[in-house]
Scaffold this active site. Structure first.
Site, short mmCIF file in Angstrom:
data_model
loop_
_atom_site.label_atom_id
_atom_site.label_comp_id
_atom_site.label_asym_id
_atom_site.label_seq_id
_atom_site.Cartn_x
_atom_site.Cartn_y
_atom_site.Cartn_z
N HIS A 57 -18.46 14.98 59.91
CA HIS A 57 -19.03 13.87 60.47
C HIS A 57 -20.50 14.14 60.77
CE1 HIS A 57 -15.82 11.00 60.75
NE2 HIS A 57 -15.08 11.99 60.71
N ASP A 204 -19.56 15.47 48.62
CA ASP A 204 -18.34 15.52 47.64
C ASP A 204 -19.10 15.81 46.29
OD1 ASP A 204 -17.01 14.82 49.91
OD2 ASP A 204 -16.32 13.00 49.13
MG MG Z 1 -13.12 10.51 47.76
#
Ligand code: MG
Ligand code: ADP
Length: 424
Positions: A57, A204
């Protein structure tokens, strides 16, 4: 006791064989007769899922995260077409042929899992990397051993596998160096945000495209950094230190996750506005007490201060983690992982009973550190475990889930692995 379920990664040979076979069964025309008529892809490419070691976060606060690539990958077999048609099959969506024309792909216009794939082609085109010739269409199939929806980024693995495939078949040359890969990251992020409609930061995709084996990637989301500056490789060798990274997919499903994410984000933006900073990254961890005191008049129930304390201390922990592993002290990061989990559980309030259970049972069985990973409310947890203690830790986690009457978790081993690329 239920025996633990291991989620094994595939060898590249196995992944390539699976998607080649699926490509042939999906795209060979009916009645083609002999093997000569079999449809064959131009090649096979693959991209890993990722797991975040620490720094949770923090991305939307301009902060730091430290993901590594999993050995678990999504494989794609792809063949260029001369028109702008995209036809897609997935072993994870059996029997369905997702079809669209690239001319029809735009924000809000396509749905389903194919949006992640067609979105990459759309975003590359928008960034000026459209194909030099042909309509940009392709036939492709995918198969994956990255667990879905477990917080291990099957969505980025899918986008990034397609990105390196399109880069290769169109001769864009972007995957050849880190700067080009950073451009592919941008295209995959746009695909996920604008075409698939999922609001995620870039961690990601950066992990899936820019990690190297034996390393983690320090992802810096400070506003204004160039794509290259936003990712730095950090040595993260586990085996020589006799350590293993264990990932536990809790398989917990909790509702209202999107609303919680949006609420945390809005709270952080409000705190930054009150403090007169662009993001919470600008808060000096050494002046945390003064910062929290300044927020007190606006914060009758203390929630705002707890959220800020998580973000500021988490960024500091990520820097410390980076420093330790850079000095070869990977065995000393356990307490940082535990502190991260406590902060996420108590200050940020994004943990879940299942995540706490993994952490407590793993630590109880001798893990050096453990924490939830990913956005929270379910998903996965990680534990840093001595190689000789893996079985005991797995057994303890499994027993804790059994005793609590919870659905059995899945276990993965996560040696830091390599980024997306051509496989065959
Ligand atoms: Mg994802
Ligand atoms: P996570 O990235 O944490 O696994 P997401 O919800 O972000 O979870 O992404 C999961 C979605 O990505 C799936 O619901 C599906 O739409 C898509 N996806 C990922 N991998 C595949 C695949 N191999 N085949 C089809 N769709 C996939």
């Amino acid at each position: 006791m239920t025996s633990p379920e291991w989620l094994e990664s595939w060898s590249d040979d196995e992944g390539a064989r699976r998607v080649r076979d699926l490509f042939t069964t999906t795209f060979t025309p009916e009645g083609a007769g002999d093997a000569e008529g079999d449809a064959r892809p131009d090649g096979v490419w693959s991209a890993p899922g990722r797991v975040n070691l620490i720094g949770e976060h923090t991305d939307y606060n301009g902060g730091l995260a430290l993901p590594t690539a999993l050995p678990h990958r999504t494989y794609v077999a792809l063949r260029r077409r001369d028109d702008d048609v995209v036809r897609l099959g997935s072993a994870q969506a059996p029997g369905e042929l997702w079809t669209a024309r690239l001319a029809d792909v735009s924000p809000g216009a396509v749905s389903g899992w194919g949006a992640y794939v067609a979105g990459v082609a759309w975003a590359l085109d928008k960034a000026g990397h459209g194909p030099a010739q042909g309509g940009g269409g392709f036939d492709a199939v995918v198969d994956s051993c990255v667990p879905f929806g477990a917080g291990l980024s099957s969505s980025a693995a899918l986008e990034c596998a397609v990105a390196v495939a399109l880069d290769d078949v169109h001769g864009l040359g972007l995957a050849g160096d880190d700067a080009g890969r950073a451009a592919l990251v941008d295209a995959c992020v746009r695909a996920e945000n604008e075409i698939a409609g999922a609001p995620t930061g870039g961690m990601d995709q950066a992990a899936s495209l820019r990690c190297t084996a034996g390393h983690a990637l320090l992802v810096d989301s400070r506003p204004g950094l160039s794509a290259l500056e936003s990712g730095t490789s950090v040595p993260f060798e586990l085996a020589p230190a006799g350590l293993t990274l264990l990932v536990v997919d809790t398989r917990a499903e909790h509702s209202h996750v999107d609303g919680q994410y949006a609420e945390r984000r809005a709270t952080c933006e409000r705190a930054a506005a009150l403090l007169g900073t662009e993001t919470l990254r600008d808060v000096d961890a050494d002046r945390l007490d003064e910062t929290l005191a300044a927020l007190e008049p606006h914060d009758p129930d203390g929630v705002l201060r707890r959220r800020v304390r998580h973000v500021v201390t988490e960024i500091a922990r990520t820097e410390r983690f980076r420093d330790l592993v850079s000095e070869g002290r990977v065995g000393d990061v356990g307490p940082l992982m535990v502190a991260s989990h406590t902060s996420l559980r108590d200050d940020y309030e994004v943990s879940a009973r299942e995540l706490d259970l993994v952490v407590d049972s793993a630590l109880g069985a001798g893990a050096l550190g453990a924490r939830m990973t990913g956005g929270g409310f379910g998903g996965s947890a990680i534990a840093l475990v001595g190689a000789d203690d893996v079985d005991a830790v797995v057994a303890a986690v499994q027993a804790a889930f059994d005793d609590a009457g919870l659905r059995a978790p899945g276990f993965l081993l996560a040696p830091p692995s390599q980024a997306a690329g051509r496989t065959a």
